[in-house]
Design an enzyme around this catalytic site. Structure first.
Site, mmCIF file in Angstrom:
data_model
loop_
_atom_site.group_PDB
_atom_site.id
_atom_site.type_symbol
_atom_site.label_atom_id
_atom_site.label_comp_id
_atom_site.label_asym_id
_atom_site.label_seq_id
_atom_site.Cartn_x
_atom_site.Cartn_y
_atom_site.Cartn_z
ATOM 1 N N ASP A 27 -0.166 5.211 0.824
ATOM 2 C CA ASP A 27 -0.414 6.183 1.896
ATOM 3 C C ASP A 27 -0.348 5.498 3.250
ATOM 4 O O ASP A 27 -1.103 4.564 3.532
ATOM 5 C CB ASP A 27 -1.796 6.830 1.728
ATOM 6 N N ASP A 60 0.872 -1.160 0.000
ATOM 7 C CA ASP A 60 0.000 0.000 0.000
ATOM 8 C C ASP A 60 0.920 1.223 0.000
ATOM 9 O O ASP A 60 2.128 1.113 0.270
ATOM 10 C CB ASP A 60 -0.887 -0.008 1.252
#
Length: 327
Positions: free
Chosen positions: A17, A15
């Protein structure tokens, strides 16, 4: 001594953020972790729910931070949503776009026509995060869905991590339409739906991928749904208290303070802990004793609490952690 955690996997899916960066600043150690994986020959993919950038823009942003990335390694919810719409709608169909220019571009590249008004008779509404999304376009979207348009959300993350604290994410904007329409989107493309993870694994021909994320309700739940092992890093949204209360569908295989956990022994991050001891901590009849890193205490407690146990403190340092984690 077991090998490094990452050595048990043939692909690492990050991922972004909260894992690699916060808004526009890299998280400490992220660039070094990716560099090490490259040196080891470990394939990498980036899977993000953020629909405000295209894959090439994400790769450019990452490279500018010192985190190496190729556009082909990046999967975004914007691209995935546009692809799904292209499968369901005739070529050139009008699609009302709620979000950033990146989402409009993805819709256009998928052979559809981006529009911004009910007057254009949109066949679908696609909704993704955009910092300039306001009442006017949300109102048009509500009217279009009421008129029969398919409603697709790129993701439903309630918040976005930032150095100043969590900010409203696309899920918060989706909730505006959910409230106005008294219904759910017809389709949510991004995590926790497993599609991004499954696509990343398929493209890399991976047999044993590892998903790395900072959110239990998107990254980890998506990995569980895709049947993948996962590593939760505590550099973004989800914290220790949330992990301890996580339902089975949101429980990671591993937890670490940051991405350095990839290169530590797998047993130093695994949940649950076998043997009742981790680092300088011991768990005896539900009493947490000793001292050490918070992550080791967290691993000990998570397995115990998930099994229905109620923990108590057996040392001053343990008492501080239990109070901090609402136990």
């Amino acid at each position: 001594m077991s090998g490094r955690l990452v050595d048990g996997y043939d692909l690492v899916i990050f991922d972004l953020d909260g894992v690699v960066y916060l808004i526009d600043k890299p998280i400490a150690g992220a660039a070094e972790a990716v560099t090490q994986l490259r040196a080891d020959g470990t394939p990498i993919a980036y899977a993000t729910n953020n629909a405000s950038r295209r894959a090439a823009d994400v790769a450019s942003l990452l490279n500018g931070m010192g985190v190496s990335a190729e556009p082909a390694e990046v999967l975004t919810s914007a691209g995935a949503a546009a692809a799904r719409l292209a499968e369901q709608l005739p070529a050139g169909a009008p699609v009302l776009v709620v979000g950033a220019e990146a989402l409009r571009a993805e819709v256009r590249d998928a052979g559809l026509t981006p529009v911004d008004s009910l007057d254009d008779k949109p066949a679908a509404v696609v909704q993704g995060f955009g910092p300039d999304v306001g009442w006017k376009i949300l109102a048009e979207a509500a009217l279009a869905v009421r008129a029969g348009a398919l409603w697709v959300a790129t993701n439903t993350d309630r918040t976005l991590p930032s150095p100043r604290g969590p900010l409203p994410g696309n899920g918060s904007l989706v909730s505006v339409l959910r409230t106005a329409l008294d219904r759910e989107p017809d389709l949510v493309v991004g995590k926790p739906a497993p599609a991004l993870f499954e696509t990343a694994a398929s493209l890399s021909k991976s047999q044993r991928p590892l998903a790395v994320g900072d959110r239990l309700d998107t990254d980890i739940e998506g990995a569980v749904g895709a049947g993948m092992d996962s590593l939760l890093v505590l550099t973004g949204v989800s914290d220790a208290a949330e992990l301890l209360s996580a339902p089975e569908s949101r429980r990671p295989t591993y937890v670490s303070a940051d991405l350095s956990g990839l290169f530590a022994p797998a047993e130093d991050a695994r949940i649950p802990v076998e043997g009742g001891a981790a680092g300088g901590w011991r768990l005896t009849d539900g009493r947490l004793e000793g001292s050490g890193t918070p992550v080791d205490a967290l691993r000990l407690l998570a397995g115990f609490v998930w099994g229905g146990g109620k923990a108590s403190a057996g040392s001053d340092e343990a008492a501080k952690l239990l109070e901090q984690w609402d136990l």
